[in-house]
Write a protein that holds these residues in place. Structure first.
Motif, PDB file in Angstrom:
ATOM      1  N   GLU A   1       0.910  -1.162   0.012  1.00  0.00           N
ATOM      2  CA  GLU A   1       0.063  -0.085  -0.098  1.00  0.00           C
ATOM      3  C   GLU A   1       0.918   1.319   0.000  1.00  0.00           C
ATOM      4  O   GLU A   1       1.852   1.206   0.531  1.00  0.00           O
ATOM      5  CB  GLU A   1      -0.828  -0.116   1.148  1.00  0.00           C
ATOM      6  N   THR A   2       0.236   2.373  -0.560  1.00  0.00           N
ATOM      7  CA  THR A   2       1.073   3.532  -0.483  1.00  0.00           C
ATOM      8  C   THR A   2       0.877   4.363   0.585  1.00  0.00           C
ATOM      9  O   THR A   2      -0.091   4.279   1.192  1.00  0.00           O
ATOM     10  CB  THR A   2       0.706   4.312  -1.841  1.00  0.00           C
ATOM     11  N   ALA A   3       1.850   5.239   1.032  1.00  0.00           N
ATOM     12  CA  ALA A   3       1.535   6.176   1.998  1.00  0.00           C
ATOM     13  C   ALA A   3       0.720   7.253   1.568  1.00  0.00           C
ATOM     14  O   ALA A   3       0.566   7.788   0.687  1.00  0.00           O
ATOM     15  CB  ALA A   3       2.885   6.595   2.398  1.00  0.00           C
ATOM     16  N   LYS A   4       0.068   7.961   2.747  1.00  0.00           N
ATOM     17  CA  LYS A   4      -0.407   9.008   2.462  1.00  0.00           C
ATOM     18  C   LYS A   4       0.356  10.357   2.601  1.00  0.00           C
ATOM     19  O   LYS A   4       0.689  10.754   3.538  1.00  0.00           O
ATOM     20  CB  LYS A   4      -1.658   9.213   3.302  1.00  0.00           C
ATOM     21  N   THR A   5       0.433  10.886   1.407  1.00  0.00           N
ATOM     22  CA  THR A   5       1.540  11.928   1.395  1.00  0.00           C
ATOM     23  C   THR A   5       0.880  13.242   1.709  1.00  0.00           C
ATOM     24  O   THR A   5       1.579  14.328   1.983  1.00  0.00           O
ATOM     25  CB  THR A   5       2.391  12.014   0.038  1.00  0.00           C
TER      26      THR A   5
END
Length: 168
Positions: free
Chosen positions: A120-124
């Motif tokens: 999963e991608t990080a919430k930037t």
């Protein structure tokens, strides 16, 4: 092949080339210029990663400040240009250096390939430059200022030591 891949390839080759030149050059001023070239290439890689703030910080702090500090150190101290044949005195040095670098490269590649990567991608959106500024100037203002004072004292100390050498 996309343009982004070609730009990344060129910037990484420039960064690696600058690092190799820095290690192999004999004059200190040339080494500093090669280091600055490497820093600029890394800043270009940051731009490709859409991290413009990090690219600007890379150029301002590393390329600018560190290179200028190294040049001040070169100008303020007396040094002898050793440009002799060190490889003829130590023939095994090149072989052991190559083996050490190859072992380090192998260890790094092993760690990279055996480290699980999250899918999963990080919430930037929660991490912005404004939040970084608030953190630096509210929570970490004392260490930030102490570091700047420490660097100033180190620069003044280098000038005093260089002046004592010139007087004697």
């Amino acid at each position: 092949m996309s343009g982004e891949f070609i730009a990344f390839f060129l910037l990484s080759m420039m960064a690696i080339g600058g690092a190799i030149f820095m290690i192999n050059l004999t004059r200190v001023v040339h080494m500093v210029l090669a280091l600055a070239f490497t820093f600029f290439s890394i800043a270009g890689i940051y731009v490709l990663l859409n991290a413009e703030f990090l690219a600007a910080v890379q150029v301002l702090i590393y390329t600018g400040a560190v290179s200028i500090l190294m040049l001040f150190g070169i100008m303020l101290t007396r040094h002898r240009d050793g440009g002799g044949d060190e490889t003829s005195r130590r023939p095994w040095h090149t072989l052991f250096s190559f083996l050490g670098v190859a072992a380090f490269f192998g260890a790094v590649m092993w760690v990279i390939y055996h480290t699980p990567m999250p899918s999963e991608t990080a919430k930037t959106s929660a991490y912005t430059v404004a939040k970084l500024g608030e953190s630096v100037f509210k929570q970490y203002v004392i260490p930030f200022e102490l570091t700047s004072v420490l660097l100033l004292v180190a620069l003044v100390g280098a000038v005093i030591l260089a002046k004592k050498e010139a007087d004697s």
